[in-house]
Design an enzyme around this catalytic site. Structure first.
Site, PDB file in Angstrom:
ATOM      1  N   LEU A 165      -4.095  -6.424  -2.219  1.00 20.91           N
ATOM      2  CA  LEU A 165      -5.220  -6.218  -1.596  1.00 20.91           C
ATOM      3  C   LEU A 165      -5.767  -5.089  -1.972  1.00 20.91           C
ATOM      4  O   LEU A 165      -4.845  -4.082  -2.717  1.00 20.91           O
ATOM      5  CB  LEU A 165      -5.018  -5.978   0.005  1.00 20.91           C
ATOM      6  CG  LEU A 165      -4.400  -7.256   0.790  1.00 20.91           C
ATOM      7  CD1 LEU A 165      -4.495  -7.143   2.280  1.00 20.91           C
ATOM      8  CD2 LEU A 165      -5.378  -8.560   0.669  1.00 20.91           C
ATOM      9  N   ASP A 166      -7.121  -4.977  -2.345  1.00 22.94           N
ATOM     10  CA  ASP A 166      -7.433  -3.760  -2.636  1.00 22.94           C
ATOM     11  C   ASP A 166      -7.172  -2.473  -1.670  1.00 22.94           C
ATOM     12  O   ASP A 166      -6.919  -2.582  -0.597  1.00 22.94           O
ATOM     13  CB  ASP A 166      -8.948  -3.771  -2.820  1.00 22.94           C
ATOM     14  CG  ASP A 166      -9.926  -4.520  -3.864  1.00 22.94           C
ATOM     15  OD1 ASP A 166      -8.910  -4.663  -4.887  1.00 22.94           O
ATOM     16  OD2 ASP A 166     -10.748  -5.217  -3.495  1.00 22.94           O
ATOM     17  N   ARG A 167      -7.383  -1.244  -2.160  1.00 32.61           N
ATOM     18  CA  ARG A 167      -6.969   0.034  -1.406  1.00 32.61           C
ATOM     19  C   ARG A 167      -7.602  -0.141  -0.148  1.00 32.61           C
ATOM     20  O   ARG A 167      -6.910   0.050   0.815  1.00 32.61           O
ATOM     21  CB  ARG A 167      -7.096   1.072  -2.362  1.00 32.61           C
ATOM     22  CG  ARG A 167      -6.754   2.468  -1.637  1.00 32.61           C
ATOM     23  CD  ARG A 167      -7.135   3.735  -2.314  1.00 32.61           C
ATOM     24  NE  ARG A 167      -6.705   4.983  -1.800  1.00 32.61           N
ATOM     25  CZ  ARG A 167      -6.099   6.005  -2.521  1.00 32.61           C
ATOM     26  NH1 ARG A 167      -6.176   5.949  -3.982  1.00 32.61           N
ATOM     27  NH2 ARG A 167      -5.678   7.070  -1.931  1.00 32.61           N
TER      28      ARG A 167
END
Length: 353
Positions: A165-167
């Site tokens: 997942l993105d940050r």
């Protein structure tokens, strides 16, 4: 040194076929990867830069020029377009950073057995160590909590990591504890047998109650961290997202999204492409937060507050076929508190009568 992923959302990793120290003085470690469908078509230098973010692009270019990169056992050029099944071997110097170390970071474990675990990842947490983020990552936390009980299928730098997942995207993320399970789960992602549902608050009003967004996604020509929709078959890959409106407000939409493909930043790019970017998504909406004064005109300064200081995208639900237990595992990550606070304010100040 393991292969490090670029900052992508839900894209599958390249398969590590071989990793060893070669007896070549001054050359360092060689790593071999096989190109998968989701990354085919990129220039070799861009492909390697994405795979090895802790090495500069200029260093990778020098390695290619020095014939320290081979494709299917032969030398090649930086402009070569990688294809599905290509075997790429690269010799790079040892990283200045060792493998990630365990860190006592709390984990919200939604499900766990001897083969896998499912975590509710908080926002503002990078999944694994990479350039600029060598500590405080999910991997550091996983190593503290699970120790050696993590799959090494993707190397020492990404133990247990099946997808990502993105940050600033919170929510459900899957972790494998042993390699056979990891391979099976990776294949489920590759063959699109994993059900994923995200929830988002979008800035803008979606035209339809439900619809598909089917637009190719490719790299932005000038901004290396951005993606964009494109009609150019050579510049982008097919991408499909299904959305359904949960609740409408004046100027905002609360919705669920089911990505049918797993392109980089897919949901964020697709929603932005229809004029409804994810709220507080700095890259695609141009704003990094939502304040109460954004909803209430003429609000007294003393009463103003930040409602949301992160992108309003949350991996809400995940459903997989358990590789060992031969049953369906369905997990849901609860709505984060900042989402609840923002939705309450939208209902109060931007509700549709």
């Amino acid at each position: 040194m393991g292969i490090l992923m670029a900052d992508i959302e839900d894209d599958l990793d390249e398969e590590i076929l071989h990793e060893e120290i070669l007896a070549l003085p001054g050359v360092g470690r060689a790593v071999e990867v096989t190109v998968q469908a989701k990354t085919a078509g990129r220039r070799l230098d861009l492909y390697l830069a994405a795979q090895f973010p802790d090495f500069s692009r200029s260093l990778i270019q020098k390695a290619i020029d020095a014939k320290s990169v081979t494709v299917n056992d032969g030398p090649t050029k930086a402009s070569f377009k990688v294809r599905v099944g290509d075997r790429i071997r690269i010799w790079l110097p040892q990283s200045a950073h060792g493998p990630p170390t365990p860190e006592d970071i709390p984990l919200d474990i939604l499900y766990e057995d001897e083969f896998l675990a499912i975590i509710n990842k908080p926002f503002n947490m990078v999944v694994h160590p990479a350039k600029g983020n060598w500590s405080g990552t999910l991997v550091n936390a996983l190593q503290f909590h699970f120790g050696s009980d993590l799959s090494k299928y993707n190397g020492d730098y990404r133990p247990g990591i099946v997808h990502r997942l993105d940050r600033d995207t919170s929510g459900v993320i899957l972790v494998a504890k042993e390699e056979a399970t990891h391979r099976d789960l990776a294949m489920q992602f590759e063959t699109r047998k994993v059900f994923k549902e995200y929830i988002a608050i979008a800035s803008g009003v979606l035209d339809r109650d439900s619809d598909y967004i089917e637009r190719r996604i490719g790299h932005h020509p000038r901004d290396r961290i951005k993606m964009m929709v494109t009609d150019d078959e050579d510049a982008g890959k097919e991408a499909s997202s299904f959305y359904e409106v949960i609740e409408r407000f004046r100027g905002y939409t609360f919705c669920r999204i089911q990505p049918k493909t797993g392109r980089t930043h897919q949901i964020r790019v697709h929603l932005a492409s229809v004029g409804c970017p994810v709220l507080a998504d700095k890259i695609y909406s141009g704003r990094a937060c939502l304040r109460l004064s954004d909803l209430v005109s003429g609000l007294d300064t003393a009463a103003d507050e930040v409602l949301l200081a992160r992108q309003a995208l949350h991996a809400h639900r995940l459903r997989i076929n358990h590789p060992k237990q031969k049953r369906v595992i369905a997990v849901e990550a609860p709505l984060p508190p900042e989402f609840q606070k923002t939705l309450a304010a939208l209902r109060k100040y931007r509700g549709i009568v």
